[in-house]
Design an enzyme around this catalytic site. Structure first.
Site, PDB file in Angstrom:
ATOM      1  N   ASP A 199       0.797  -1.142   0.151  1.00 32.90           N
ATOM      2  CA  ASP A 199      -0.038  -0.035  -0.045  1.00 32.90           C
ATOM      3  C   ASP A 199       0.939   1.248   0.138  1.00 32.90           C
ATOM      4  O   ASP A 199       2.058   0.960  -0.326  1.00 32.90           O
ATOM      5  CB  ASP A 199      -1.052  -0.097   1.150  1.00 32.90           C
ATOM      6  CG  ASP A 199      -0.384   0.161   2.632  1.00 32.90           C
ATOM      7  OD1 ASP A 199       0.848   0.160   2.500  1.00 32.90           O
ATOM      8  OD2 ASP A 199      -1.106   0.039   3.596  1.00 32.90           O
TER       9      ASP A 199
ATOM     10  N   CYS B 280       2.981  -3.340   3.974  1.00 32.61           N
ATOM     11  CA  CYS B 280       2.296  -2.040   4.479  1.00 32.61           C
ATOM     12  C   CYS B 280       3.115  -1.588   5.231  1.00 32.61           C
ATOM     13  O   CYS B 280       4.257  -1.832   5.519  1.00 32.61           O
ATOM     14  CB  CYS B 280       0.847  -2.613   4.830  1.00 32.61           C
ATOM     15  SG  CYS B 280       0.686  -3.759   6.181  1.00 32.61           S
TER      16      CYS B 280
ATOM     17  N   THR C  71       2.831  -1.793   8.854  1.00 29.91           N
ATOM     18  CA  THR C  71       3.275  -2.830   9.866  1.00 29.91           C
ATOM     19  C   THR C  71       3.439  -4.150   9.474  1.00 29.91           C
ATOM     20  O   THR C  71       4.240  -5.026   9.983  1.00 29.91           O
ATOM     21  CB  THR C  71       2.033  -2.711  11.048  1.00 29.91           C
ATOM     22  OG1 THR C  71       0.898  -3.280  10.327  1.00 29.91           O
ATOM     23  CG2 THR C  71       1.876  -1.602  11.679  1.00 29.91           C
TER      24      THR C  71
ATOM     25  N   HIS D 259       9.170 -24.504   8.855  1.00 25.49           N
ATOM     26  CA  HIS D 259       8.146 -25.059   9.387  1.00 25.49           C
ATOM     27  C   HIS D 259       6.650 -24.854   8.849  1.00 25.49           C
ATOM     28  O   HIS D 259       5.567 -25.961   9.174  1.00 25.49           O
ATOM     29  CB  HIS D 259       8.078 -24.612  11.001  1.00 25.49           C
ATOM     30  CG  HIS D 259       9.314 -25.067  11.693  1.00 25.49           C
ATOM     31  ND1 HIS D 259       9.032 -25.388  13.219  1.00 25.49           N
ATOM     32  CD2 HIS D 259      10.388 -25.327  11.242  1.00 25.49           C
ATOM     33  CE1 HIS D 259      10.327 -25.679  13.619  1.00 25.49           C
ATOM     34  NE2 HIS D 259      11.313 -25.786  12.476  1.00 25.49           N
TER      35      HIS D 259
ATOM     36  N   HIS E  22       5.785 -31.263  10.042  1.00 26.83           N
ATOM     37  CA  HIS E  22       5.442 -29.839   9.894  1.00 26.83           C
ATOM     38  C   HIS E  22       3.960 -29.915   8.955  1.00 26.83           C
ATOM     39  O   HIS E  22       3.186 -29.224   8.716  1.00 26.83           O
ATOM     40  CB  HIS E  22       6.583 -29.051   9.287  1.00 26.83           C
ATOM     41  CG  HIS E  22       7.575 -28.924  10.447  1.00 26.83           C
ATOM     42  ND1 HIS E  22       7.478 -28.499  11.441  1.00 26.83           N
ATOM     43  CD2 HIS E  22       8.866 -29.326  10.242  1.00 26.83           C
ATOM     44  CE1 HIS E  22       8.439 -28.509  12.295  1.00 26.83           C
ATOM     45  NE2 HIS E  22       9.365 -28.860  11.468  1.00 26.83           N
TER      46      HIS E  22
HETATM   47  C1  RB5 Z   1      -1.643   2.595   6.566  1.00 27.21           C
HETATM   48  O1  RB5 Z   1      -1.699   3.875   7.453  1.00 27.21           O
HETATM   49  C2  RB5 Z   1      -1.599   1.416   7.553  1.00 27.21           C
HETATM   50  O2  RB5 Z   1      -2.732   1.085   8.414  1.00 27.21           O
HETATM   51  C3  RB5 Z   1      -1.239   0.019   6.862  1.00 27.21           C
HETATM   52  O3  RB5 Z   1      -0.192   0.271   5.903  1.00 27.21           O
HETATM   53  C4  RB5 Z   1      -0.823  -1.154   7.713  1.00 27.21           C
HETATM   54  O4  RB5 Z   1       0.361  -0.858   8.505  1.00 27.21           O
HETATM   55  C5  RB5 Z   1      -2.116  -1.933   8.090  1.00 27.21           C
HETATM   56  O5  RB5 Z   1      -1.875  -2.825   8.588  1.00 27.21           O
END
Ligand code: RB5
Length: 145
Positions: free
Chosen positions: A10, A67, A69, A100, A135
């Site tokens: 994203d 993304c 996180t 695994h 596994h």
């Molecule tokens: C975008 O702001 C953020 O929410 C997205 O990239 C991600 O981290 C969601 O899990």
């Protein structure tokens, strides 16, 4: 051996996606960049499902989703039957999720993991083989859920 890798992000993972595409191409992998083409605001589930569709359609291929996180991408991708998406933040994650869990998608967080570490995690993920054996039995216990 070079792998077929579908990659998408994203807006929050865009810069790291660009780094990974270049690096993996230089390593000899066949990389298919499913976007976005610019760091414009977009919704991570849309990107996740572009990659899950391709990975399921092409046996032996892998996916990378980035993304902010890595959490949203992994949640979305893991809703799809046949996808085993792993969020990795360290070498142990990147290796163990292949050995695994036979992960077929690697999820990374650009706001969590620096580019140098992320490149190393992608290399380990793509170079590590599934160990099967016990596994495999465990994966089969959730594969059809
Ligand atoms: C975008 O702001 C953020 O929410 C997205 O990239 C991600 O981290 C969601 O899990």
């Amino acid at each position: 051996m070079g792998k077929k890798v579908f990659i998408a992000s994203d807006h929050a993972g865009f810069s790291l996606k660009e780094v990974l595409v270049k690096h993996l191409q230089e390593k000899g992998h066949e990389v298919v960049d499913l976007g976005p083409e610019q760091a414009v605001s977009c919704d991570y589930p849309d990107s996740a499902f572009k990659v899950t569709d391709k990975v399921l359609a092409e046996e032996g291929s892998f996916g990378i989703l980035i993304c902010g996180t890595g959490i949203g991408m992994s949640m979305a991708a893991n809703r799809v039957k046949g996808i085993r998406a792993a969020l990795a933040t360290c070498e142990f994650h990147a290796r163990a999720c292949r050995e695994h869990n036979n992960a077929n998608i690697l999820c990374l967080g650009e706001r969590v993991t620096g580019a140098g570490v992320a490149v190393n995690l992608a290399d380990i993920f793509l170079e590590t083989e599934f160990l099967a054996g016990r596994h495999l039995r465990r994966i089969e216990l959730f594969n059809n859920k």
